[in-house]
Scaffold this motif. Sequence first.
Motif, short mmCIF file in Angstrom:
data_model
loop_
_atom_site.label_atom_id
_atom_site.label_comp_id
_atom_site.label_asym_id
_atom_site.label_seq_id
_atom_site.Cartn_x
_atom_site.Cartn_y
_atom_site.Cartn_z
N ALA A 3 45.78 54.81 68.06
CA ALA A 3 46.04 53.87 66.96
C ALA A 3 44.96 53.96 65.90
CB ALA A 3 46.14 52.45 67.51
N TYR A 4 43.71 54.05 66.33
CA TYR A 4 42.58 54.14 65.40
C TYR A 4 42.65 55.42 64.58
CZ TYR A 4 37.75 54.81 63.84
OH TYR A 4 36.62 55.05 63.08
N LEU A 56 40.49 37.10 60.18
CA LEU A 56 40.58 38.09 59.12
C LEU A 56 42.01 38.25 58.64
CD1 LEU A 56 38.32 41.15 60.09
CD2 LEU A 56 37.82 39.32 58.49
N ALA A 57 42.94 38.28 59.58
CA ALA A 57 44.35 38.49 59.25
C ALA A 57 44.88 37.38 58.35
CB ALA A 57 45.18 38.59 60.52
N LYS A 58 44.35 36.17 58.51
CA LYS A 58 44.81 35.04 57.71
C LYS A 58 44.22 35.04 56.30
CE LYS A 58 45.40 32.00 61.72
NZ LYS A 58 44.89 30.79 62.43
N PHE A 68 40.00 43.67 51.76
CA PHE A 68 39.65 44.21 53.07
C PHE A 68 40.02 45.68 53.21
CE2 PHE A 68 39.70 39.71 54.75
CZ PHE A 68 38.35 39.69 55.07
N ARG A 69 40.04 46.42 52.11
CA ARG A 69 40.30 47.85 52.20
C ARG A 69 38.99 48.58 52.50
NH1 ARG A 69 45.35 48.76 53.16
NH2 ARG A 69 44.97 50.94 52.60
N ARG A 113 41.64 44.74 58.41
CA ARG A 113 42.28 43.77 59.31
C ARG A 113 43.10 44.47 60.40
NH1 ARG A 113 44.50 40.62 54.15
NH2 ARG A 113 44.82 42.83 53.68
N GLU A 114 43.77 45.55 60.02
CA GLU A 114 44.52 46.32 61.01
C GLU A 114 43.57 47.01 61.99
OE1 GLU A 114 47.39 47.86 63.33
OE2 GLU A 114 47.59 46.31 61.79
N ALA A 115 42.46 47.51 61.47
CA ALA A 115 41.47 48.15 62.35
C ALA A 115 40.93 47.14 63.36
CB ALA A 115 40.33 48.73 61.52
N MET A 116 40.66 45.91 62.90
CA MET A 116 40.13 44.90 63.80
C MET A 116 41.16 44.47 64.84
SD MET A 116 36.96 44.48 63.23
CE MET A 116 36.54 46.05 62.47
N ARG A 117 42.43 44.49 64.47
CA ARG A 117 43.48 44.20 65.46
C ARG A 117 43.50 45.28 66.54
NH1 ARG A 117 46.52 41.95 60.98
NH2 ARG A 117 47.27 44.02 60.36
#
Length: 201
Positions: A192-193, A86-88, A94-95, A116-120
């Motif tokens: 973080a979430y 996803l990050a790539k 992806f908002r 993407r940040e949420a999935m990280r």
Amino acid sequence: MDIFTLSLLAFAGAFILKTTDQRQRILLLGRHLGQFQIEKLMERLSEGYMRALSEKDPERRQQIWQLQASTEASLASQFQRFAAGLAKDAAAPFRVNRIALPYADRWLPGASFDLREAMRIHARGIQQTVDNTAQRSERDRAYTLLAELYLMQHTCHWYCRTRATASARVLARHQTPYAQLVASVSPETRQAYSELVGFKG
């Protein structure tokens, strides 16, 4: 043209936009998830945990816990790769909308967060729980990992639909309210979430 007709047309237009937006999101996320067996591994792990938790014999229970190790490792590894994929995909939309309006992320960027940040965050929480860096008991680790996984599912549903829909699905499928999920993940994931999505508890 009277007010009723105008209202009807506006409602129909909003519905079409919402449906189109959701379809695009489902297809995009499905394209990435389709490369992995994350859902199957989650189901297998959940079933294994339920067997272990219901087992009365301590020795047999420990054997069942140990049998879950390979599934846990595979799930954590696949989810890490999914999050990295996803990050790539920098060009994809992806908002995640905090408000239930189609394309709100395009005209109100502050009312959304980055999937993407949420999935990280989820990937890190899943891996740390599998590694048991907090040295939880098998029972507590299982509950924490399930919470991490279910909250990740909630985020996916939220991205594709709305937060209300995601919360309803998690409650129906896992009998767990959204707020309880957030409270049940690791403290690191919860902080973080919550900061990312604006969760206030």
